[in-house]
Design a protein around this motif. Structure first.
Motif, PDB file in Angstrom:
ATOM      1  N   ILE A   1     -42.627 -11.324   2.784  1.00  0.00           N
ATOM      2  CA  ILE A   1     -43.425 -10.458   3.662  1.00  0.00           C
ATOM      3  C   ILE A   1     -44.915 -10.756   3.478  1.00  0.00           C
ATOM      4  O   ILE A   1     -45.661 -10.917   4.457  1.00  0.00           O
ATOM      5  N   ALA A   2     -45.354 -10.860   2.238  1.00  0.00           N
ATOM      6  CA  ALA A   2     -46.768 -11.147   1.962  1.00  0.00           C
ATOM      7  C   ALA A   2     -47.146 -12.542   2.461  1.00  0.00           C
ATOM      8  O   ALA A   2     -48.241 -12.728   3.009  1.00  0.00           O
TER       9      ALA A   2
ATOM     10  N   THR B   1     -42.403 -16.237  -8.628  1.00  0.00           N
ATOM     11  CA  THR B   1     -41.416 -16.552  -7.596  1.00  0.00           C
ATOM     12  C   THR B   1     -40.216 -17.282  -8.178  1.00  0.00           C
ATOM     13  O   THR B   1     -39.085 -17.044  -7.743  1.00  0.00           O
TER      14      THR B   1
ATOM     15  N   SER C   1     -34.281  -5.644  -8.644  1.00  0.00           N
ATOM     16  CA  SER C   1     -35.741  -5.748  -8.665  1.00  0.00           C
ATOM     17  C   SER C   1     -36.195  -7.138  -8.222  1.00  0.00           C
ATOM     18  O   SER C   1     -37.227  -7.273  -7.564  1.00  0.00           O
TER      19      SER C   1
ATOM     20  N   ALA D   1     -45.654  -7.923 -11.573  1.00  0.00           N
ATOM     21  CA  ALA D   1     -44.251  -7.820 -11.162  1.00  0.00           C
ATOM     22  C   ALA D   1     -43.285  -8.193 -12.282  1.00  0.00           C
ATOM     23  O   ALA D   1     -42.076  -8.089 -12.120  1.00  0.00           O
TER      24      ALA D   1
ATOM     25  N   HIS E   1     -38.241 -14.475 -10.402  1.00  0.00           N
ATOM     26  CA  HIS E   1     -37.539 -13.491  -9.566  1.00  0.00           C
ATOM     27  C   HIS E   1     -36.708 -14.182  -8.489  1.00  0.00           C
ATOM     28  O   HIS E   1     -35.547 -13.842  -8.276  1.00  0.00           O
TER      29      HIS E   1
ATOM     30  N   ILE F   1     -35.935  -7.318  -4.424  1.00  0.00           N
ATOM     31  CA  ILE F   1     -37.053  -6.583  -3.834  1.00  0.00           C
ATOM     32  C   ILE F   1     -38.332  -7.416  -3.936  1.00  0.00           C
ATOM     33  O   ILE F   1     -39.084  -7.539  -2.959  1.00  0.00           O
ATOM     34  N   ALA F   2     -38.572  -8.001  -5.116  1.00  0.00           N
ATOM     35  CA  ALA F   2     -39.756  -8.845  -5.295  1.00  0.00           C
ATOM     36  C   ALA F   2     -39.706 -10.043  -4.341  1.00  0.00           C
ATOM     37  O   ALA F   2     -40.719 -10.402  -3.730  1.00  0.00           O
TER      38      ALA F   2
ATOM     39  N   GLY G   1     -50.436 -10.871  -9.692  1.00  0.00           N
ATOM     40  CA  GLY G   1     -49.221 -10.281  -9.121  1.00  0.00           C
ATOM     41  C   GLY G   1     -47.982 -10.628  -9.925  1.00  0.00           C
ATOM     42  O   GLY G   1     -47.099  -9.792 -10.125  1.00  0.00           O
TER      43      GLY G   1
ATOM     44  N   ALA H   1     -38.225 -10.282  -1.416  1.00  0.00           N
ATOM     45  CA  ALA H   1     -38.531  -9.811  -0.059  1.00  0.00           C
ATOM     46  C   ALA H   1     -40.043  -9.601   0.089  1.00  0.00           C
ATOM     47  O   ALA H   1     -40.627  -9.978   1.123  1.00  0.00           O
ATOM     48  N   CYS H   2     -40.668  -9.042  -0.933  1.00  0.00           N
ATOM     49  CA  CYS H   2     -42.119  -8.822  -0.884  1.00  0.00           C
ATOM     50  C   CYS H   2     -42.884 -10.143  -0.843  1.00  0.00           C
ATOM     51  O   CYS H   2     -43.898 -10.250  -0.148  1.00  0.00           O
ATOM     52  N   PHE H   3     -42.393 -11.166  -1.564  1.00  0.00           N
ATOM     53  CA  PHE H   3     -43.042 -12.481  -1.519  1.00  0.00           C
ATOM     54  C   PHE H   3     -43.059 -13.016  -0.094  1.00  0.00           C
ATOM     55  O   PHE H   3     -44.079 -13.503   0.390  1.00  0.00           O
TER      56      PHE H   3
END
Length: 169
Positions: free
Chosen positions: A157-158, A133, A147, A129, A136, A150-151, A125, A153-155
């Motif tokens: 959420i996942a 972590t 970007s 990406a 980003h 966004i990354a 990942g 936020a995805c970290f």
């Protein structure tokens, strides 16, 4: 530096990470990140077993497998984590943490297998990406990169989804 529980203050540590990130930009003109370090180490391991194949890979033609500042940063992170856990009274070495054991049992092989699989997915990942972590979430967020936000936020959420799936929190 330590809070009431003995652990290091997250506010102080966050401020120190911010200062480290700014110093990294100032002195090296590069963002604070570590995913390339793991790729470099993988290349060094690849060179041990199949130097010709590793040297023919485009990634390793552009990013030479060698010990450089990001690899040393990872080493420093491991040493720093050990020092922080030791001085904060939170050093609890265990092959199988209590939370894992209560949910999945005490099987060390299962724990290590899942940890390896999780690490491989995280590495994939991070490469997909274009950063990890720290790249980003710290450096990119400090630069107000869309970007990276966004990354980041995805970290989160996942991470929440995975915790809910594994531990039914």
């Amino acid at each position: 530096m330590q809070g009431a529980s003995g652990a290091w203050s997250p506010y102080l540590v966050g401020a120190l990470i911010g200062l480290l990130s700014m110093a990294t930009f100032y002195f090296s003109n590069k963002p604070l990140s570590v995913s390339t370090a793991y790729a470099r180490v993988a290349g060094m391991i690849g060179n041990l077993f199949s130097k010709g194949h590793t040297e023919n890979l485009k990634f390793y033609q552009d990013t030479k497998p060698k010990v450089e500042w990001q690899v040393m940063l990872v080493v420093g992170m491991l040493i720093g984590a050990f020092i922080a856990a030791s001085t904060g009274g939170e050093l609890a070495p265990a092959w199988v943490p209590e939370m894992w054991e209560s949910r999945f049992g005490a099987d060390i092989a299962l724990r290590l297998g899942i940890a390896f699989l999780g690490g491989a997915l995280l590495a994939y990942g991070a490469r997909l990406a274009g950063g990890c972590t720290s790249g980003h979430g710290i450096s990119g967020a400090l630069q107000l990169s869309v970007s990276s936000w966004i990354a980041l936020a995805c970290f989160f959420i996942a991470g929440v989804a995975t915790a809910m799936l594994l531990y039914r929190i």
